[in-house]
Design an enzyme around this catalytic site. Sequence first.
Site, PDB file in Angstrom:
ATOM      1  N   ASN A 162       0.823  -1.206   0.000  1.00  0.00           N
ATOM      2  CA  ASN A 162       0.000   0.000   0.000  1.00  0.00           C
ATOM      3  C   ASN A 162       0.855   1.253   0.000  1.00  0.00           C
ATOM      4  OD1 ASN A 162      -0.463   1.932   2.514  1.00  0.00           O
ATOM      5  ND2 ASN A 162       0.202  -0.063   3.310  1.00  0.00           N
ATOM      6  N   GLY A 189      -0.842   7.087   1.507  1.00  0.00           N
ATOM      7  CA  GLY A 189      -0.425   8.488   1.563  1.00  0.00           C
ATOM      8  C   GLY A 189      -0.949   9.263   2.757  1.00  0.00           C
ATOM      9  N   CYS A 225       6.242   5.358   8.491  1.00  0.00           N
ATOM     10  CA  CYS A 225       5.530   5.237   7.218  1.00  0.00           C
ATOM     11  C   CYS A 225       6.568   5.341   6.091  1.00  0.00           C
ATOM     12  CB  CYS A 225       4.491   6.359   7.089  1.00  0.00           C
ATOM     13  SG  CYS A 225       3.740   6.398   5.457  1.00  0.00           S
ATOM     14  N   LYS A 244       6.515   3.749  16.943  1.00  0.00           N
ATOM     15  CA  LYS A 244       6.414   2.667  15.956  1.00  0.00           C
ATOM     16  C   LYS A 244       7.590   2.725  14.992  1.00  0.00           C
ATOM     17  CE  LYS A 244       3.183   0.608  12.684  1.00  0.00           C
ATOM     18  NZ  LYS A 244       1.806   0.652  12.212  1.00  0.00           N
ATOM     19  N   GLY A 290       1.345  -8.012   5.829  1.00  0.00           N
ATOM     20  CA  GLY A 290       0.739  -9.340   5.759  1.00  0.00           C
ATOM     21  C   GLY A 290       1.752 -10.454   5.982  1.00  0.00           C
TER      22      GLY A 290
END
Length: 306
Positions: free
Chosen positions: A71, A74, A131, A166, A218
């Site tokens: 993915n 954004g 991210c 994170k 995943g």
Amino acid sequence: MKNDLLTVNLAGLKLHSPTALASGILGYTANYLQVIEANGAGALITKSVGVTPRVGYPNPTVVQARDGLINAVGLPNPGINEYTQEITYAKTLLKVPFIVSIYGYSADEYALAAKKATEAGADAVELNVSCPHVQYTGSEIGANPKLLRDVVCKVKAELHKPLIVKLSPNVTDIAELADVAAKAGADALTVINTVRALAIDADTQRPILSNIRGGLSGPAIKPIALRCVYDVFETVKIPILGCGGVSNWRDAAEFLLAGASAVQVGTALATEDLTVFQNINKGLETYLKKKGYRSVKEIVGLSHQN
Ligand SMILES: Cc1cc2nc3c(=O)[nH]c(=O)nc-3n(C[C@H](O)[C@H](O)[C@H](O)COP(=O)(O)O)c2cc1C
């Protein structure tokens, strides 16, 4: 469902089960978060929100890979000022710890968004410094020890609630960055965000995602995430939330054995269904009882023993 066998205390947050909703998967509206809570999640983390609204990238933003998703959404979000209303409403509905994920383009922005989120009622914040597909934020901060230290210190100084950081797997040594975050004041770490990836269509002969590069999630990334948790556990003493490819109780048990105190579930919600939380909780319970443990805490980091 209350169950002492599965209860964990994570940096002062009490979770009835060690399974949390990962940021970005189904997580903005209070009503939807309530449905996920009802399905057994022990904590809920929202999609990342920043100081100003952001539209995100045009489609396609998600593509199926073998054993996972790539993915580059954004970071679309309404901005913290608008989202505070939803946070306050969510707090009236939810019983489990409610954690707001924050991103920013500077230490000041991270701190401001974190302050507003907790003032509106968030039980904790998770800093998205990982991210992989938005410039000047996310992993561009989390992969740089100096920027990471500045952001964590600044947020910590303004915050009176638990601070979760994170981390990105897209670095040479995740343990080094975990150490920086812990020393700067993180109360817990989420390990990991997505792994940088690309998909190309052989027919069109072009990259599929509008942003070209994205992040893989995943089952495909589970071994990477497990290795990262294992490395971080050997370096820092603060609790770890394992994240990356958790789809069933066996995956969750492996993360706990690697050193995670709890796990987050993301992509499995899109590829399986919401019962994934109950299934993991039930499976873990059976596993712990069968092996004679009285608490899930007893297996955290057990794979490190000689
Ligand atoms: C569609 C999508 C959107 C995501 N959005 C965010 C986000 O806003 N903030 C964040 O920290 N992580 C985000 N993530 C990363 C997940 O929280 C998680 O770290 C990653 O997907 C690995 O876990 P999984 O394999 O269980 O999905 C997103 C992942 C996906 C697939």
